[in-house]
Every structure is written in C-alpha cells, then in structure tokens.
Design a protein around this motif. Structure first.
Motif, short mmCIF file in Angstrom:
data_model
loop_
_atom_site.label_atom_id
_atom_site.label_comp_id
_atom_site.label_asym_id
_atom_site.label_seq_id
_atom_site.Cartn_x
_atom_site.Cartn_y
_atom_site.Cartn_z
N LYS A 79 0.84 -1.20 0.00
CA LYS A 79 0.00 0.00 0.00
C LYS A 79 0.87 1.25 0.00
O LYS A 79 1.99 1.26 0.52
N SER A 80 0.35 2.29 -0.61
CA SER A 80 1.05 3.56 -0.69
C SER A 80 0.98 4.28 0.66
O SER A 80 -0.05 4.27 1.33
N VAL A 81 2.09 4.89 1.08
CA VAL A 81 2.17 5.50 2.40
C VAL A 81 1.25 6.72 2.51
O VAL A 81 1.07 7.46 1.54
N GLU A 82 0.71 6.93 3.69
CA GLU A 82 -0.04 8.14 4.00
C GLU A 82 0.95 9.18 4.52
O GLU A 82 1.68 8.92 5.48
N PRO A 83 1.03 10.35 3.91
CA PRO A 83 1.99 11.36 4.38
C PRO A 83 1.70 11.75 5.83
O PRO A 83 0.57 11.66 6.31
N VAL B 230 7.85 1.55 19.23
CA VAL B 230 7.33 2.50 18.25
C VAL B 230 5.83 2.27 18.04
O VAL B 230 5.40 1.17 17.72
N GLU B 231 5.03 3.33 18.20
CA GLU B 231 3.58 3.22 17.97
C GLU B 231 3.23 3.43 16.51
O GLU B 231 2.46 2.67 15.92
N LYS B 232 3.77 4.48 15.91
CA LYS B 232 3.50 4.79 14.50
C LYS B 232 4.84 5.10 13.84
O LYS B 232 5.45 6.14 14.09
N GLY B 233 5.29 4.19 13.00
CA GLY B 233 6.59 4.40 12.42
C GLY B 233 6.81 3.66 11.12
O GLY B 233 5.92 2.95 10.63
N ILE B 234 7.99 3.82 10.57
CA ILE B 234 8.39 3.12 9.34
C ILE B 234 9.82 2.62 9.53
O ILE B 234 10.71 3.37 9.95
N TYR B 235 10.01 1.37 9.22
CA TYR B 235 11.34 0.73 9.25
C TYR B 235 11.87 0.73 7.82
O TYR B 235 11.24 0.18 6.92
N ILE B 236 13.02 1.39 7.60
CA ILE B 236 13.56 1.57 6.25
C ILE B 236 14.86 0.80 6.10
O ILE B 236 15.78 0.91 6.92
N VAL B 237 14.94 0.01 5.02
CA VAL B 237 16.10 -0.81 4.72
C VAL B 237 16.62 -0.45 3.33
O VAL B 237 15.85 -0.32 2.38
N ILE C 134 5.69 -4.99 13.11
CA ILE C 134 5.72 -4.79 11.66
C ILE C 134 4.36 -5.17 11.12
O ILE C 134 3.87 -6.28 11.30
N ALA C 135 3.70 -4.20 10.44
CA ALA C 135 2.32 -4.40 9.98
C ALA C 135 2.22 -4.64 8.48
O ALA C 135 1.12 -4.79 7.96
N GLY C 136 3.33 -4.68 7.77
CA GLY C 136 3.29 -4.89 6.33
C GLY C 136 4.17 -3.90 5.59
O GLY C 136 4.70 -2.94 6.16
N MET C 137 4.28 -4.13 4.29
CA MET C 137 5.16 -3.29 3.47
C MET C 137 4.43 -2.05 2.95
O MET C 137 3.24 -2.10 2.66
N LEU C 138 5.19 -0.97 2.84
CA LEU C 138 4.71 0.27 2.25
C LEU C 138 5.53 0.59 1.00
O LEU C 138 6.59 0.00 0.77
N LYS C 139 5.06 1.54 0.21
CA LYS C 139 5.85 2.04 -0.91
C LYS C 139 5.61 3.53 -1.08
O LYS C 139 4.78 4.12 -0.39
N ASP C 140 6.37 4.14 -1.98
CA ASP C 140 6.26 5.58 -2.28
C ASP C 140 6.67 6.44 -1.08
O ASP C 140 6.14 7.52 -0.86
N VAL C 141 7.66 5.97 -0.34
CA VAL C 141 8.08 6.64 0.90
C VAL C 141 9.35 7.47 0.67
O VAL C 141 10.31 7.01 0.05
N ALA C 142 9.35 8.68 1.18
CA ALA C 142 10.56 9.49 1.31
C ALA C 142 10.40 10.38 2.53
O ALA C 142 9.27 10.76 2.88
N TYR C 143 11.49 10.69 3.20
CA TYR C 143 11.39 11.58 4.36
C TYR C 143 12.18 12.85 4.09
O TYR C 143 13.16 12.86 3.36
N GLN C 144 11.67 13.94 4.69
CA GLN C 144 12.26 15.27 4.51
C GLN C 144 12.60 15.88 5.86
O GLN C 144 11.87 15.71 6.83
N THR D 211 5.76 9.88 -2.53
CA THR D 211 6.45 10.29 -3.76
C THR D 211 5.62 10.07 -5.02
O THR D 211 5.98 10.56 -6.10
N ALA D 212 4.52 9.33 -4.90
CA ALA D 212 3.70 9.05 -6.08
C ALA D 212 2.59 10.07 -6.27
O ALA D 212 1.97 10.14 -7.33
N ARG D 213 2.32 10.87 -5.25
CA ARG D 213 1.23 11.83 -5.32
C ARG D 213 1.70 13.15 -5.90
O ARG D 213 2.77 13.65 -5.56
N LYS D 214 0.87 13.72 -6.76
CA LYS D 214 1.19 15.01 -7.34
C LYS D 214 0.90 16.11 -6.34
O LYS D 214 -0.08 16.07 -5.61
N ILE D 215 1.80 17.10 -6.31
CA ILE D 215 1.62 18.23 -5.38
C ILE D 215 0.73 19.28 -6.03
O ILE D 215 0.95 19.67 -7.16
#
Length: 534
Positions: A275-279, A429-436, A465-475, A530-534
């Motif tokens: 699933k695509s990440v929620e910003p 961690v309650e709400k997070g993302i594990y990045i490899v 770990i609740a499953g895989m995400l995609k379209d992730v970037a952090y700023q 990263t998949a959503r248009k601004i």
C-alpha cells in the motif's frame, strides 16, 4: 551530487586493457621504486623545492557486468605512473608521468617545481604545512584472505549468471548483476624521510532486480543490500543470515549474494502489492544499509574543511557548518546520543589504509561528541586553520596522475552504549516506518535541507511490523533530523555501508569511503508520498 553514479565510475575503467592474468604479476621492484623516488626528491630540491613527495602507483581494476542470461561486459585495466608534488616559493606544484624511468622522473620533478614557481606569482599566502615525522621504510596491506584478481573470471561470471537465474526463476522481469574489484599498489616517498609501500584491496558485488506488473504496467525494483568493502573475494563467502521481525537485512563481515537475490525477488513482488504510504509524521527506524547514505550526505560532506571554507563549492556545494559554529563550542548538531567519529582504520572499511597519500599515519578522531560539533576533516596544509598541530590523515588521490587533496575518511555513528536490539527498538514504536537499503536522495548546496528514499519500507503499528509500504521518502533539515535521534542499537548491530565512488573536485576524482552505524531511531520525521502530485 556528492555521491557519484552507482554503476560504472569512469575511474574504474581508466587505464590500459590487460589480460586478467597480468594483474597477478609482480609490479616494479620495491628497491627500484625507492631509488627512483630519491632521484625525484633530489631533483626537486636542486630546483628550489622546500618540500617534495613522490607517489609511484599501479592501479588494477576489474569490472564484470551481466544481464539475465548474458554477459554485458568485462573490463580489466592497469594504470601505472608517478605523481610528484612540491612546494617551491611557498606554493604547491604538481606534475605526473606514465614514464617511470630515471630520466623521466627527474624531468617530472623539475616540471612540478616549475609549476609551483609559476603558481607562486599569483599566490595570496604561502602554504603552511603541518609538521610530519618521517617513518623510514614501512608497509601496510589490506588483510585479505583471497585476492579478487586471483579468482578466475569464469567463476565470477558463473556466480553472477546464477544470481540472475534465481531472480528470473522467481518471476523477475529484468535483472543485472556485477562485481567490481580494485587493487591499489602505492609507494610514497617524501623529503620528510618516509618510504611507504601499501597494497589496498576493495570489492563491490551488487545487483538490481525489476518486476513489471503486466496488469497495470507499473514496476518495482530492489537493489542488493551488499556494501562495497575493503576486503578480498572472501567477502562473498556466505555466513548465516540475521533477521529482524522476519526481515533479512543484515550482512556483516560477509555477504551471501544468492540469498540476497532470492529475498530481493520476493521483495519486488511484495512492493507491487504494497500500500502507498499516507503522508505525515512518523518515527523512523533506519537500518545501517540505509542510514549510511544519510550520514554521508548530511554529516560527512558538511564537515569537510574545504567545503566549510568555501574552497570546494562547484562540486556539490559548501557547508552550513561554518567555523563560527565550531568555535562557539556548543553548537548542538544532534541529540546527546549522537557521537560521530572519523577514521581510516576500521577493518573491512573502504577507507582503511595505514597511511594517507601525503605520508600521515591514519587515526581516529571525534567529529560530533554528545551531539556537539567538535571537529572537521583536515590535511597538512589545512591543519593550522583550525589550530591543529598535525594532519588528521585524510588526504587521497584516485590515481598517480591526480594530485592528492582532502578526501572524506570513514565517517561513522557510534553504536548505543546501552544494550538495545532492533526488535526492542521496534517494540517501542507506535507509529513508524522501518527503512532498509539506500535509494534516491536530494540535498541542498549547504548540505542542510534534504530528502531521502530507500529500498524497502515496513509500517510499524503499536510495536509490530504491519506490512510493506511504498512511495516513501522523508524530509528534514540536517540539524532537526539529528536532534530527533532518540535511540541507537548497541554494537551487536553495527555494520558498514559505503560508496565505491564518491565524487569531488575539479577535475573530479573518485574516493571510496565507508560509513558505519547500528540501527537508529528518529522521532517525528516528516514523510511524504512520492507518487502523489503536489
């Protein structure tokens, strides 16, 4: 940007093509190198040089690349020559030649002095060289078990084609794989009285897997989780895998490329369905296979003293870590957990050598201590600027024909002092993302505002770990990010990542450098889709 292309750097292909067997032949005799160096040093002094150093280098490079069932290319090169650097009339001069004979080495030394004297006419202030004792006759060699150059090309090709076959059998649409190997045989001599012989080995196996979803036409990729290392072919000797929450992420002193390609093929299938990440704001748990690149761009580059001073600007910018911040003595670069060291010593690292390219014995020093900026990276002609009495030993040239200058040593985040596993970290961690794994990145010309992607992203919900995400970037910006560091796994999780070809300078040069860390947590970091248009 600061990191060069991850495929085929030009420096790996430089040199004359040779038969692979020629790489195993002995180079010039050590006694002859010393004799020729003495002639060059004497010639430089006779022409008015107050200091001179000589580097006689033989650089061997091999690159093998395959795609699916075929070999795309094999390159074996050798480059041999001499580079001579001098100070005359207070200014630097440099000259190089691929003719290493008595007559030519004397002419090259004299040409270097002529260049220095010409430079002196437009010099604004004379070179101040930190004192350096001579070491006499010394040597250093990468502690390898088997030279990559001693392994038949056919064996490497067979391994890579097996890698590709596993991916294709697993449903991959495309796969490329490669092995890069480098051997630098370097002799250094100087008017300080050093005669240093070094034999440096590096290797980098990697692959890229792509899967196309025929129904949607979309595709996903996953690169290898290998790291380029300062080792021999033994790096490719498999060792048992380690897992975090069922995810294979860890390759410590050895790398199992066959297991990694199997996992990668499964990962691209998962990524297509992910699933695509929620910003929003997330706590990030960053694996060392990912964090090395963030360290490289946001810590290592901005603490290069030439960037700080503005001397290095055109290639990837300068630095926000100006001297006033260091002089204050209390610039809070990161949280108190953040301790970052520089070194060229770590076994297996890309930067590991005994002596740098101006004859300084390598060591370790603090860059960030308890979150405070305490030092930079400096070489002999920079040391006085920050009050050092000696060089920190981080001078390097990519070949004999390039002048040596300040290059990044290994820059690493020290592991946590208290026992903490990755699984323990995730449980908090309650709400997070594990990045490899590392991915795309962007950072501004002051090394301050940045954005990083990755290879694999896993949602963390209520400590699991609740499953895989995609379209992730952090700023974030550099200071904000490192001050959000709240936990670092202990030394059991410490691993090295790195760049085989970090670019810098004009003309540009390529440097190999490692960055170590344990898995680290950063709280409340802004994540975008990263998949959503601004």
């Amino acid at each position: 940007m600061g990191l060069g292309a991850l495929m085929v750097p030009g420096s790996l292909l430089a040199g004359n093509a040779i038969d692979p067997a020629e790489a195993l032949m002995e180079g010039m005799d050590l006694a002859r190198k010393k004799q020729l160096s003495d002639m060059a040093l004497a010639a430089a002094r006779a022409k008015g040089a107050s200091y001179a150093d000589v580097r006689i280098g033989r650089y061997l490079r091999q690159f093998i690349i395959t795609r699916e069932k075929r070999v795309q290319g094999i390159s074996n090169t050798e480059s041999f020559g001499v580079g001579i650097r001098v100070i005359a009339n207070g200014s630097w001069g440099f000259a190089a030649s691929n003719n290493v004979t008595e007559a030519d080495i004397v002419k090259t030394a004299e040409r270097a002095v002529a260049v220095a004297k010409a430079n002196a006419k437009i010099m604004t202030e004379p070179v101040q060289l930190a004192p350096q004792k001579g070491y006499g006759d010394v040597s250093w060699k990468t502690p390898i078990e088997q030279s990559a150059f001693a392994v038949p090309v056919k064996d490497k090709v067979d391994l890579l084609l097996k890698v590709n076959d596993i991916a294709m059998q697993g449903g991959a649409s495309f796969v490329t794989s490669a092995i890069m190997a480098v051997n630098e045989q370097k002799f250094f001599a100087s008017t300080d009285g050093s005669y240093i012989d070094q034999d440096v080995h590096r290797i980098y196996p990697f692959f890229n897997v792509t899967k196309i979803d025929k129904a949607s036409g979309k595709f996903e990729t996953r690169r290898s989780l290998s790291s380029p290392v300062g080792m021999g072919y033994e790096y490719l000797t498999p060792l048992p895998d380690s897992k975090v929450a069922g995810i294979v992420t860890r390759y410590k002193s050895r790398y199992d490329i066959l297991e990694d390609i199997k996992n990668a093929t499964e990962n691209v299938n998962e990524k297509i369905k992910a699933k695509s990440v929620e910003p929003g704001k997330y706590d990030l748990v960053l694996d060392p296979s990912h964090l090395w690149l963030t360290i490289h761009e946001s810590v290592a580059h901005p603490t290069e003293l030439d960037r700080v001073l503005g001397y290095e600007a055109n290639y990837a910018g300068t630095s926000f870590l100006t001297l006033d911040k260091w002089k204050s003595g209390n610039f809070q670069f990161g949280s108190k957990l953040v301790n970052i060291v520089a070194d060229k010593l770590q076994p297996g690292s890309l930067g590991a050598v005994g002596y740098d390219d101006e004859g300084v014995q390598c060591k370790e020093w603090d860059i960030i201590k308890d979150g405070i900026l305490v030092n930079y990276q400096a070489i002999r002609d920079q040391a006085h600027i920050i009050g050092l009495k000696e060089s920190q030993g981080c001078c390097y040239a990519q070949s004999w024909e390039d002048v040596q200058f300040q290059r990044m040593p290994n820059i690493s985040l020290k592991p946590g002092a208290s026992p903490l596993s990755v699984d323990d970290m995730i449980r908090d961690v309650e709400k997070g993302i594990y990045i490899v794994g590392d991915g795309s990145f962007s950072i501004d010309q002051q090394r301050y505002n940045f954005q990083f992607g990755g290879q694999l992203f896993y949602e963390i919900k209520d400590g699991k770990i609740a499953g895989m995400l995609k379209d992730v970037a952090y700023q974030a910006n550099t200071r904000e990010f490192w001050n959000s560091c709240t936990a670092i796994a202990d030394k059991r999780d410490y691993r090295l990542g790195g760049a085989f070809n970090d670019g810098k300078g004009q003309p540009s040069q390529s440097n190999a450098v490692s960055h170590g860390s344990s898995t680290t947590r950063f709280n409340g970091v802004n994540v975008i889709n990263t998949a959503r248009k601004i």
